[in-house]
Write an enzyme that holds these catalytic residues in place. Structure first.
Site, PDB file in Angstrom:
ATOM      1  CB  SER A  49      -1.058   0.205   1.322  1.00  0.00           C
ATOM      2  OG  SER A  49      -2.278   1.215   0.900  1.00  0.00           O
ATOM      3  CD  GLU A  50      -0.751   5.477  -3.792  1.00  0.00           C
ATOM      4  OE1 GLU A  50      -0.745   6.062  -4.130  1.00  0.00           O
ATOM      5  OE2 GLU A  50      -0.909   4.405  -4.188  1.00  0.00           O
ATOM      6  CG  ASN A  51      -1.302   3.799   2.833  1.00  0.00           C
ATOM      7  OD1 ASN A  51      -1.359   2.881   2.591  1.00  0.00           O
ATOM      8  ND2 ASN A  51      -2.149   4.482   4.352  1.00  0.00           N
ATOM      9  N   GLY A  52       2.537   3.419   3.050  1.00  0.00           N
ATOM     10  CA  GLY A  52       3.408   2.815   3.882  1.00  0.00           C
ATOM     11  C   GLY A  52       3.424   1.372   4.200  1.00  0.00           C
ATOM     12  CB  SER A  91       6.286   3.740   0.433  1.00  0.00           C
ATOM     13  OG  SER A  91       5.112   3.083  -0.026  1.00  0.00           O
TER      14      SER A  91
END
Length: 212
Positions: A49-52, A91
């Site tokens: 998930s790109e938010n981390g 990320s």
């Protein structure tokens, strides 16, 4: 005719069939996040998930939801054993470093050259592109998961008319009507879905499909 929720679940389930054991996969916001709910039994992938975080799991039951665990779209999700949290620098180091086998993203438009527009409608206030540009050029394979049309208008075009998120990056398009592969020769109709005919898919598609 399927309801919108059924259509999205149907597309997500078909996308999940493309995933292979051991892959690292990013799921974009919206429809793509549903893919985690349909992973075939025996297939173990690591969702990013790109938010981390990595280890993104399916949507939790209402009584098990933790509001602090959210995906890039702000939806409450789960994190699986072995998952990890990290900051945006790490990320996007994963994304830009070529460590993602697949990214699954939605789109407003895709064209026969594999160009994609998925973040902006001119003249309208929208959130912006997010990490889409990085994901599209950083992943080894790009799958677009979307409904085939928008209010009856074609979304698979000869040439995108909206600002591009990235050029020539899309490998596969999966809709409720078909699976379409993007090749150097054009768009190949690889699979008909849910009882649709090749003629019906072509009618709903502006780009000329290669039908074998």
């Amino acid at each position: 005719m399927m309801e919108k929720q059924q259509i999205q679940n149907d597309i997500a389930a078909r996308v999940a069939m493309e995933l292979r054991d051991g892959q690292y996969v990013n799921l974009g916001i919206g429809l793509p996040t549903k893919v985690a709910d349909f992973l075939p039994e025996g297939v173990n992938v690591v969702f990013h998930s790109e938010n981390g975080f990595t280890g993104l799991g399916p949507v939790p039951a209402a009584d098990e939801a933790d509001s602090l665990i959210v995906n890039a779209g702000g939806d409450v999700v789960t994190i699986l054993p072995g998952g990890a949290y990290f900051d945006s620098a790490v990320s996007f180091g994963i994304v830009r470093g070529g460590h993602l086998d697949i990214t699954v993203l939605g789109a407003l438009q895709v064209d026969e050259a594999g160009n994609i527009a998925n973040y902006m409608i001119p003249g309208k206030l929208v959130p912006g592109m997010g990490g889409a540009m990085d994901l599209l050029v950083g992943a080894k394979k790009v799958i677009v998961a979307m409904e085939h049309t928008a209010k009856g208008a074609a979304k698979i075009l000869r040439e995108c008319t909206l600002p591009l998120s990235a050029a020539g990056v899309v490998d596969m398009i999966i809709t409720e009507m078909a699976v379409i592969e993007v090749t150097v020769d054009g768009l190949v109709l690889a699979e008909l879905r849910n009882g649709y005919t090749a003629e019906e898919v072509q009618t709903a598609t502006e780009a000329v499909l290669i039908i074998k």
